[in-house]
Design a protein around this motif. Sequence first.
Motif, PDB file in Angstrom:
ATOM      1  N   PRO A  34      39.703  38.114  39.659  1.00  0.00           N
ATOM      2  CA  PRO A  34      39.563  36.996  38.724  1.00  0.00           C
ATOM      3  C   PRO A  34      38.275  37.092  37.922  1.00  0.00           C
ATOM      4  CG  PRO A  34      38.840  36.332  40.899  1.00  0.00           C
ATOM      5  CD  PRO A  34      39.335  37.752  41.034  1.00  0.00           C
ATOM      6  N   THR A  35      38.350  36.669  36.671  1.00  0.00           N
ATOM      7  CA  THR A  35      37.149  36.395  35.892  1.00  0.00           C
ATOM      8  C   THR A  35      37.270  34.949  35.398  1.00  0.00           C
ATOM      9  OG1 THR A  35      37.866  36.959  33.643  1.00  0.00           O
ATOM     10  CG2 THR A  35      37.228  38.791  35.088  1.00  0.00           C
ATOM     11  N   GLU A  36      36.262  34.458  34.733  1.00  0.00           N
ATOM     12  CA  GLU A  36      36.347  33.093  34.199  1.00  0.00           C
ATOM     13  C   GLU A  36      37.365  32.990  33.074  1.00  0.00           C
ATOM     14  OE1 GLU A  36      33.090  34.949  31.676  1.00  0.00           O
ATOM     15  OE2 GLU A  36      34.096  35.272  33.572  1.00  0.00           O
ATOM     16  N   THR A  37      37.735  34.127  32.455  1.00  0.00           N
ATOM     17  CA  THR A  37      38.684  34.106  31.339  1.00  0.00           C
ATOM     18  C   THR A  37      40.105  34.277  31.853  1.00  0.00           C
ATOM     19  OG1 THR A  37      38.327  36.490  30.951  1.00  0.00           O
ATOM     20  CG2 THR A  37      36.961  34.927  29.696  1.00  0.00           C
ATOM     21  N   TYR A  39      42.629  37.049  34.764  1.00  0.00           N
ATOM     22  CA  TYR A  39      42.539  38.083  35.793  1.00  0.00           C
ATOM     23  C   TYR A  39      42.536  39.459  35.127  1.00  0.00           C
ATOM     24  CZ  TYR A  39      42.931  35.256  40.022  1.00  0.00           C
ATOM     25  OH  TYR A  39      42.668  34.389  41.060  1.00  0.00           O
ATOM     26  N   HIS A 127      32.517  34.628  36.756  1.00  0.00           N
ATOM     27  CA  HIS A 127      33.247  34.202  37.964  1.00  0.00           C
ATOM     28  C   HIS A 127      32.559  34.778  39.200  1.00  0.00           C
ATOM     29  CE1 HIS A 127      36.401  33.488  40.874  1.00  0.00           C
ATOM     30  NE2 HIS A 127      37.100  32.816  39.960  1.00  0.00           N
ATOM     31  N   THR A 161      46.349  33.933  34.698  1.00  0.00           N
ATOM     32  CA  THR A 161      45.184  33.103  35.019  1.00  0.00           C
ATOM     33  C   THR A 161      45.169  32.658  36.480  1.00  0.00           C
ATOM     34  OG1 THR A 161      46.380  31.164  34.180  1.00  0.00           O
ATOM     35  CG2 THR A 161      44.885  32.291  32.659  1.00  0.00           C
ATOM     36  N   CYS A 182      41.652  30.544  36.729  1.00  0.00           N
ATOM     37  CA  CYS A 182      40.555  30.860  35.811  1.00  0.00           C
ATOM     38  C   CYS A 182      40.125  29.615  35.048  1.00  0.00           C
ATOM     39  CB  CYS A 182      40.977  31.944  34.828  1.00  0.00           C
ATOM     40  SG  CYS A 182      41.438  33.499  35.621  1.00  0.00           S
TER      41      CYS A 182
END
Length: 346
Positions: A34-37, A39, A127, A161, A182
Motif C-alpha cells: 500500500p501507498t497513500e495513493t 497499491y 504510507h 486502493t 489508501c
Amino acid sequence: MSDRSTFPAAPAVSDAQIGAAAALLDAGEIVAFPTETVYGLGGDAENPAAVARIYAAKGRPANHPVIVHLAPHGDPQYWVAHLPIEAQKLIDAFWPGPLTLILERAARIPDAVSGGQTSVGLRCPSHPVAQRLLEAFSRCRGGHGGVAAPSANRFGHVSPTTAQHVRDEFGEAIHVLDGGACEVGIESTILDLSRGFPALLRPGRVTPVEIADVLGVAPRLPDGSDATAPRASGTLKAHYAPRTPLALLPFAALEPMLAEAASAGARVALVARVSRAGAWADASNVHFTAAPEDPHLYARELYGLLRALDRADVARIFVEKLPDTAEWSAVNDRLGRAAAAFEASA
C-alpha cells in the motif's frame, strides 16, 4: 506540506511480514504494497528481470515507464544525473507524499524503469507500511534500494486502493502486504523537471498552485501541445477504466441517455450530485450513487466505486461531469481517461 494525514484503521503488519516481503524483493520477486495513493506492484528497480516481471504481470507496454519509490532516508541523488535545486525544494516541501518528480536518470540505473528514456520518476510515499518496506529493502542494498512500482492492477484497468482489489486482479499469484484502504485514492501528481522547467504531466493531490508556491513559478500545464514531454505513468488518453462502458457528460447531456435506457428496459448506473439527480435517483432501472461534494473524498472513493459498479450488473455507467476547476482537476482527469477507453473502442 508533506501529506501526513491520518490513515484509516488497517490490519497490523508485523516486522516479520515486512522482512519477508523485503526478502522477496531482494530475490527479484514482485510484491504488492500500500501507498497513500494506490497499491503498488513492486520490484527491485535496479533488477531488469524484476522490472520485467512487473510488466508481464500487468500486461504493460515495455515503453511505458514506472515510478521508483524511495525510503524516507533514501538518497534521490543516487538515481539521477543531477538533482536541481528546484527538485530539492519540492522534496523538502512534499516528501514523503504524493508527488513524483521526473529527472534525468543516472547512467548506472537500468533503462527498464524508464521505458527506454533518459529520465526516471522518483517519489517517497507517506504510507507507514510502504515506508517500512522500503527501509527494509534499502538496508538489503546498502542504503540505495529503490522499488519500481506502478499500480497493482492489469494495465489500463481501475487502480487498486485495498488489498482485496489486488487479489481480485491477480488472485494468489502476487504476494500482498495489507495496509488497509489508501487515504488519497488516486495516483500521485507527476511533475517533470528533466528539461529545465517544471511541467505538470499528471494531476494529483499536490496541486499546481502548491508547486508554484514552492518554486515561485507556475508549472506548465498539459494541453496536448508539449511534444517533447517524457512518457509518464498514467498519462495515456485511455486509462483507469472499469470493464463496464462509462460515459462522462454534463448532467443535461446524460438525461436523454437515461431516458433512452429506461424506455429500453436497460439497467444502468448513475453517479451524480444529489442536487442534480432529481427523480433519476429513484428510477427503477437506475443504480444511483450520490457523488461526494468534496474533491478529496471523491478521489478517495473513486476507484472503489468503479470496481463496485463493475459488479452491479448494469449495462452502462453514467457519470456527471464535475466542475472544470482546479480542485476537481485530478478526479476529472481520471474519469476522463476512463471514459476515453470506451470512446476509443466505439
